[in-house]
Design an enzyme around this catalytic site. Structure first.
Site, PDB file in Angstrom:
ATOM      1  N   HIS A  46       0.766  -1.217   0.197  1.00 56.44           N
ATOM      2  CA  HIS A  46       0.081  -0.064  -0.043  1.00 56.44           C
ATOM      3  C   HIS A  46       1.030   1.375   0.051  1.00 56.44           C
ATOM      4  O   HIS A  46       1.371   1.778   0.801  1.00 56.44           O
ATOM      5  CB  HIS A  46      -1.017   0.031   1.034  1.00 56.44           C
ATOM      6  CG  HIS A  46      -2.184   0.912   1.163  1.00 56.44           C
ATOM      7  ND1 HIS A  46      -3.376   0.537   0.619  1.00 56.44           N
ATOM      8  CD2 HIS A  46      -2.314   2.504   1.124  1.00 56.44           C
ATOM      9  CE1 HIS A  46      -4.227   1.662   0.611  1.00 56.44           C
ATOM     10  NE2 HIS A  46      -3.319   2.696   0.946  1.00 56.44           N
ATOM     11  N   HIS A  48       1.278   5.244  -2.351  1.00 58.86           N
ATOM     12  CA  HIS A  48       0.906   6.155  -3.306  1.00 58.86           C
ATOM     13  C   HIS A  48       1.944   7.000  -4.010  1.00 58.86           C
ATOM     14  O   HIS A  48       3.042   7.131  -3.452  1.00 58.86           O
ATOM     15  CB  HIS A  48       0.116   7.098  -2.698  1.00 58.86           C
ATOM     16  CG  HIS A  48      -1.371   6.451  -1.680  1.00 58.86           C
ATOM     17  ND1 HIS A  48      -2.275   5.943  -2.374  1.00 58.86           N
ATOM     18  CD2 HIS A  48      -1.329   6.572  -0.467  1.00 58.86           C
ATOM     19  CE1 HIS A  48      -3.051   5.745  -1.331  1.00 58.86           C
ATOM     20  NE2 HIS A  48      -2.335   6.045   0.003  1.00 58.86           N
ATOM     21  N   TYR A  64      -8.203  17.314   0.014  1.00 55.30           N
ATOM     22  CA  TYR A  64      -7.023  17.771   0.551  1.00 55.30           C
ATOM     23  C   TYR A  64      -6.113  17.813  -0.458  1.00 55.30           C
ATOM     24  O   TYR A  64      -6.257  17.268  -1.516  1.00 55.30           O
ATOM     25  CB  TYR A  64      -6.590  16.848   1.662  1.00 55.30           C
ATOM     26  CG  TYR A  64      -6.084  15.460   1.250  1.00 55.30           C
ATOM     27  CD1 TYR A  64      -4.841  15.069   1.333  1.00 55.30           C
ATOM     28  CD2 TYR A  64      -7.010  14.359   1.097  1.00 55.30           C
ATOM     29  CE1 TYR A  64      -4.381  13.797   0.802  1.00 55.30           C
ATOM     30  CE2 TYR A  64      -6.530  13.229   0.571  1.00 55.30           C
ATOM     31  CZ  TYR A  64      -5.316  12.713   0.544  1.00 55.30           C
ATOM     32  OH  TYR A  64      -4.777  11.429   0.054  1.00 55.30           O
ATOM     33  N   ARG A 139      -9.968   0.215  -6.511  1.00 58.21           N
ATOM     34  CA  ARG A 139     -10.380   0.719  -5.003  1.00 58.21           C
ATOM     35  C   ARG A 139     -11.764   1.346  -5.038  1.00 58.21           C
ATOM     36  O   ARG A 139     -12.062   2.185  -5.828  1.00 58.21           O
ATOM     37  CB  ARG A 139      -9.417   1.727  -4.426  1.00 58.21           C
ATOM     38  CG  ARG A 139      -9.345   1.816  -3.060  1.00 58.21           C
ATOM     39  CD  ARG A 139      -8.429   2.917  -3.091  1.00 58.21           C
ATOM     40  NE  ARG A 139      -8.029   2.875  -1.224  1.00 58.21           N
ATOM     41  CZ  ARG A 139      -7.298   3.848  -0.653  1.00 58.21           C
ATOM     42  NH1 ARG A 139      -6.922   5.044  -1.580  1.00 58.21           N
ATOM     43  NH2 ARG A 139      -7.152   3.781   0.537  1.00 58.21           N
ATOM     44  N   TYR A 174     -12.049   0.694   1.187  1.00 61.92           N
ATOM     45  CA  TYR A 174     -11.818   1.663   2.060  1.00 61.92           C
ATOM     46  C   TYR A 174     -13.157   1.808   3.010  1.00 61.92           C
ATOM     47  O   TYR A 174     -14.145   2.248   2.539  1.00 61.92           O
ATOM     48  CB  TYR A 174     -11.110   2.922   1.649  1.00 61.92           C
ATOM     49  CG  TYR A 174     -10.849   3.886   2.540  1.00 61.92           C
ATOM     50  CD1 TYR A 174      -9.604   3.936   3.219  1.00 61.92           C
ATOM     51  CD2 TYR A 174     -11.680   4.826   2.928  1.00 61.92           C
ATOM     52  CE1 TYR A 174      -9.136   4.740   4.267  1.00 61.92           C
ATOM     53  CE2 TYR A 174     -11.470   5.871   4.392  1.00 61.92           C
ATOM     54  CZ  TYR A 174     -10.145   5.487   4.808  1.00 61.92           C
ATOM     55  OH  TYR A 174      -9.946   6.664   5.711  1.00 61.92           O
ATOM     56  N   ASP A 265       1.641   2.231   3.800  1.00 59.50           N
ATOM     57  CA  ASP A 265       0.809   3.636   3.683  1.00 59.50           C
ATOM     58  C   ASP A 265       1.749   4.959   3.238  1.00 59.50           C
ATOM     59  O   ASP A 265       1.448   5.864   3.163  1.00 59.50           O
ATOM     60  CB  ASP A 265      -0.111   3.899   4.684  1.00 59.50           C
ATOM     61  CG  ASP A 265      -1.246   4.764   4.454  1.00 59.50           C
ATOM     62  OD1 ASP A 265      -1.666   5.037   3.279  1.00 59.50           O
ATOM     63  OD2 ASP A 265      -1.694   5.687   5.290  1.00 59.50           O
ATOM     64  N   ASN A 270      -1.847  13.194   5.075  1.00 60.59           N
ATOM     65  CA  ASN A 270      -3.012  13.612   5.953  1.00 60.59           C
ATOM     66  C   ASN A 270      -4.131  14.156   5.195  1.00 60.59           C
ATOM     67  O   ASN A 270      -4.084  15.005   4.509  1.00 60.59           O
ATOM     68  CB  ASN A 270      -2.082  14.731   6.865  1.00 60.59           C
ATOM     69  CG  ASN A 270      -3.294  15.297   7.931  1.00 60.59           C
ATOM     70  OD1 ASN A 270      -4.317  14.765   7.912  1.00 60.59           O
ATOM     71  ND2 ASN A 270      -2.846  16.358   8.598  1.00 60.59           N
TER      72      ASN A 270
END
Length: 322
Positions: A46, A48, A64, A139, A174, A265, A270
């Site tokens: 996981h 990004h 965000y 996802r 998710y 992750d 955030n």
């Protein structure tokens, strides 16, 4: 009123600021050496990529805006962790534009796979092309803007399953435990694997008796669901070693070690924009020590054979690594 997730992320951000007020310019790199032998072919399941916004513009409806995180920085992370393979997941800030994820996969080559975000406008030919580029799943977010409508979640999951069932792909979800309980019948009848992000959205402070946890464990035990024991800082606010995550990880691993995968992750976005900022304002990434995070795996899984399943065998099966 701040919810539990808002408070948790705010506490992480506050802790980061106290530790190093100048460390928010780039994605984190491990500060702690890995303290066990990472098996060959290990996979971070996981991550990004946040590309150059000029080349990979963000989705206008995002909530965000993260700082950039490049394939080169990701490669440096995995070199330090002794991890060979990676799964790159399209984050919500790109909507259904998977270009940054595909860019990251191409940069990494044969050791990378991806998970895309699609909608009903995504054609079968688009899916074909993404499959050739390394995408192995889609996802879905079963909640919208904090509203957990079981009816909406059910429809999204059913639609996602229908899109991938003939491709040998999986559906990554998710969600939170309450919503998971409402779709467990869909999960039980799914012809494709369903993979739950980040401990299924559990809250360590609520313990193993919290509603929905038993349903997640049963999904893993039955073999119908995979769980990513990733982003321990999303489960627990007891940094840096997250001791209250231990019983959750052990519970899942004991249920079925063949259905557990691990992930960082990274680059630790955030996703909560501060109250005094707008979604288009850049929100600094969390500074998480992924070396220390990986060092928790032997605590969760003391047996080296089980760790090999989690880091190598299960990802190879799920993502199609040869």
């Amino acid at each position: 009123m701040l919810n539990r997730r808002d408070l948790l992320l705010a506490s992480i951000a506050a802790g980061v600021a106290m530790q190093d007020r100048t460390a928010l310019a780039k994605p984190s790199q491990p500060a702690t050496a890995v303290n066990f032998d990472v098996p060959a072919g290990a996979c971070d399941c996981h991550t990004h990529i946040h590309g150059d916004p000029e080349k990979f513009p963000f989705f206008a409806g995002r909530v965000y805006t993260p700082e950039p995180a490049s394939p080169e920085e990701m490669s440096a992370l995995h070199k330090a962790l002794h991890i060979e393979r990676v799964v790159i997941v399209t984050p919500s800030v790109y909507g259904t534009d998977n270009s940054a994820t595909l860019f990251g996969i191409k940069a990494r080559g044969a050791t990378a796979r991806g998970v895309a975000v699609i909608d009903d406008k995504t054609s079968e030919s688009d899916l074909d092309a993404m499959g050739q580029a390394g995408i192995r799943g889609i996802r879905v977010n079963l909640a919208t803007s904090g509203v957990n409508d079981p009816g909406v979640g059910r429809k999204r999951l059913e639609a996602a399953i229908a899109r991938v069932k003939g491709r040998g792909w999986h559906v990554q979800v998710y969600t939170n435990l309450a919503l998971l309980s409402s779709i467990k019948d869909v999960l039980a009848s799914s012809p494709v694997p369903v993979v739950f992000d980040h401990f299924g959205g559990a809250d360590a402070a609520l313990g193993l008796e919290q509603p929905g946890w038993a349903d997640l464990v049963e999904a893993v035990k039955s073999g119908k669901g995979y769980v990513k024991i990733s982003g321990a800082y999303r489960l627990s606010n007891k940094a840096p070693d997250y001791p209250d995550a231990v019983p959750f990880a052990k519970s899942l691993i004991a249920a079925n070690p063949d259905r557990i995968v691990w992930g960082t992750d990274w680059p630790h976005p955030n996703s909560v924009t501060p109250p005094d900022k707008k979604p288009i304002d850049v929100t600094p990434l969390f500074q998480i020590d992924d070396g220390r995070l990986l060092d928790q795996l032997p605590v969760w899984a003391p047996d080296a054979g089980i760790r090999k399943k989690i880091l190598v065998d299960n990802p190879a099966r799920l993502y199609g690594f040869s």
